[in-house]
Design a protein around this motif. Structure first.
Motif, short mmCIF file in Angstrom:
data_model
loop_
_atom_site.label_atom_id
_atom_site.label_comp_id
_atom_site.label_asym_id
_atom_site.label_seq_id
_atom_site.Cartn_x
_atom_site.Cartn_y
_atom_site.Cartn_z
N TYR A 16 0.83 -1.19 0.00
CA TYR A 16 0.00 0.00 0.00
C TYR A 16 0.87 1.25 0.00
N PRO A 17 0.39 2.30 -0.63
CA PRO A 17 1.20 3.53 -0.66
C PRO A 17 1.26 4.20 0.71
N MET A 18 2.36 4.91 0.94
CA MET A 18 2.50 5.66 2.19
C MET A 18 1.77 6.98 2.04
N VAL A 19 1.18 7.44 3.12
CA VAL A 19 0.43 8.69 3.11
C VAL A 19 1.02 9.60 4.17
N LEU A 20 1.28 10.84 3.80
CA LEU A 20 1.81 11.81 4.74
C LEU A 20 0.68 12.73 5.18
N ILE A 21 0.50 12.86 6.48
CA ILE A 21 -0.51 13.76 7.03
C ILE A 21 0.22 14.92 7.68
N GLN A 22 -0.07 16.12 7.22
CA GLN A 22 0.61 17.29 7.73
C GLN A 22 -0.38 18.14 8.51
N THR A 23 -0.02 18.50 9.73
CA THR A 23 -0.85 19.35 10.55
C THR A 23 -0.54 20.80 10.24
#
Length: 124
Positions: A83-90
């Motif tokens: 699965y692709p990696m997902v970056l969550i930015q606050t």
């Protein structure tokens, strides 16, 4: 007689300005204008090609084809590399206001110390 000298001086200054403008300012400005025109034409051709591509996809009813099939099973027990990696930015542009938000405190401190959420003075 003095007004003739002033008018002669103004004419000399104006003629000098015209000469400077024609010989030194106009060629670079004309070249810059030509470059901008070429860039506009390139952008216009690119936009037309994109629109034609969108119409081609729409009228041919093309759909994306997945490279691999994903099962609807339990994701936790499967290989994470599939699965692709997902970056969550606050967002942190206004830190004082963001830190007052409950979701920020929950995200920042709630995972480390779940009991932190029970304090009524800090929720809100």
């Amino acid at each position: 007689m003095a007004s003739d000298n002033v008018l002669g001086f103004v004419e000399i200054v104006y003629a000098t300005w015209l000469s400077i403008r024609a010989n030194y300012l106009a060629p670079p400005l004309q070249a810059l204008s030509n470059v901008c025109t070429v860039l506009f034409l390139v952008q216009s051709v690119d936009r037309i090609i994109l629109v034609l591509g969108c119409f081609w996809i729409k009228f041919r009813r093309l759909k994306p084809v997945p490279l691999m099939e994903f099962s609807a099973g339990d994701i936790e027990n499967e290989n994470a590399e599939d699965y692709p990696m997902v970056l969550i930015q606050t967002p942190m542009c206004n830190e004082r206001e963001v830190r007052r938000c409950r979701w920020y405190r929950t995200f920042r401190y709630g995972r480390k110390n779940p009991a932190w959420l029970a304090y009524p003075a800090l929720t809100g």
